[in-house]
Design a protein around this motif. Structure first.
Motif, PDB file in Angstrom:
ATOM      1  N   TRP A 198      10.554  -4.867   4.976  1.00 17.20           N
ATOM      2  CA  TRP A 198      10.533  -2.942   5.183  1.00 17.20           C
ATOM      3  C   TRP A 198       8.669  -3.114   4.422  1.00 17.20           C
ATOM      4  N   ASN A 199       7.596  -2.200   5.454  1.00 20.14           N
ATOM      5  CA  ASN A 199       6.842  -2.504   4.740  1.00 20.14           C
ATOM      6  C   ASN A 199       5.951  -1.064   3.259  1.00 20.14           C
ATOM      7  N   ALA A 200       4.158  -1.483   3.115  1.00 23.85           N
ATOM      8  CA  ALA A 200       4.345  -0.624   2.435  1.00 23.85           C
ATOM      9  C   ALA A 200       4.654   0.868   2.329  1.00 23.85           C
ATOM     10  N   HIS A 201       4.851   0.975   1.599  1.00 23.96           N
ATOM     11  CA  HIS A 201       4.565   2.899   1.804  1.00 23.96           C
ATOM     12  C   HIS A 201       3.420   3.364   1.946  1.00 23.96           C
ATOM     13  N   PRO A 202       3.075   4.681   2.383  1.00 25.62           N
ATOM     14  CA  PRO A 202       1.465   4.380   3.213  1.00 25.62           C
ATOM     15  C   PRO A 202       0.597   5.649   2.040  1.00 25.62           C
ATOM     16  N   ILE A 203       1.498   5.833   0.166  1.00 27.51           N
ATOM     17  CA  ILE A 203       0.644   5.855  -0.540  1.00 27.51           C
ATOM     18  C   ILE A 203       0.800   4.969  -1.801  1.00 27.51           C
ATOM     19  N   PHE A 204       1.677   5.049  -1.862  1.00 27.62           N
ATOM     20  CA  PHE A 204       1.849   3.617  -2.912  1.00 27.62           C
ATOM     21  C   PHE A 204       2.547   2.118  -3.561  1.00 27.62           C
ATOM     22  N   GLY A 205       1.843   2.042  -2.214  1.00 30.54           N
ATOM     23  CA  GLY A 205       2.078   0.306  -1.817  1.00 30.54           C
ATOM     24  C   GLY A 205       3.575  -0.340  -1.515  1.00 30.54           C
ATOM     25  N   ASP A 206       3.558  -0.900  -2.231  1.00 30.24           N
ATOM     26  CA  ASP A 206       4.850  -2.002  -1.793  1.00 30.24           C
ATOM     27  C   ASP A 206       5.725  -1.474  -2.805  1.00 30.24           C
ATOM     28  N   PHE A 207       6.776  -1.474  -1.860  1.00 26.33           N
ATOM     29  CA  PHE A 207       8.378  -1.250  -2.153  1.00 26.33           C
ATOM     30  C   PHE A 207       9.007  -2.223  -1.994  1.00 26.33           C
TER      31      PHE A 207
END
Length: 147
Positions: A116-125
């Protein structure tokens, strides 16, 4: 915390969305039910597409709010959204409802994906955090519309 990747929770979310109708009204906020359905698609698509995004927004806000994105505590009413996820015109319920359910089904089918790539606003999940985040956002808007 529930996750959209859990079968029981996935089925619950689909059932709750099936209870909506074009006449459903929100108990807070400004969106119509059609606009809400469109809005929810934005973030489900972001997870499905798994694109690499440059992180947007203020890093301090990102750091401060990130854990609340997937914690057990429900989001408060009337949270602001990012400008690109605001529906500027009315949306047709039937069209948006069908699209969102298709996207939720597709997202659930990806429950075993590990990259999973990073969330566009909150970064890595982590994958677990993605599942919780997606559930929490959908649940927030289902509660908004009383289902």
């Amino acid at each position: 915390m529930k996750s959209i990747f859990d079968e029981f929770t996935y089925n619950e979310v689909v059932e709750r969305f099936s209870q909506l109708s074009p006449e459903s009204e929100g108990s807070w906020g400004k969106m119509s039910v059609g606009q809400m359905l469109w809005h929810c698609q934005i973030f489900v698509k972001a997870a499905i597409k798994n694109k690499k995004y440059e992180k947007r927004g203020n890093p301090i806000i990102r750091w401060f709010f990130k854990k609340s994105m997937y914690s057990d505590k429900p989001w408060r009413k009337n949270l602001p959204t990012t400008p690109f996820a605001k529906a500027k015109e009315e949306k047709e319920f039937e069209v948006e409802h069908k699209k969102l359910l298709e996207l939720i089904n597709e997202l659930y089918s990806l429950r075993d994906r590990t990259d999973w790539n990073a969330h566009p606003i909150f970064g890595d999940f982590t994958p677990e955090q993605w599942g919780k985040l997606e559930y929490k956002h959908l649940d927030h808007h289902l509660r908004q519309f009383g289902v």
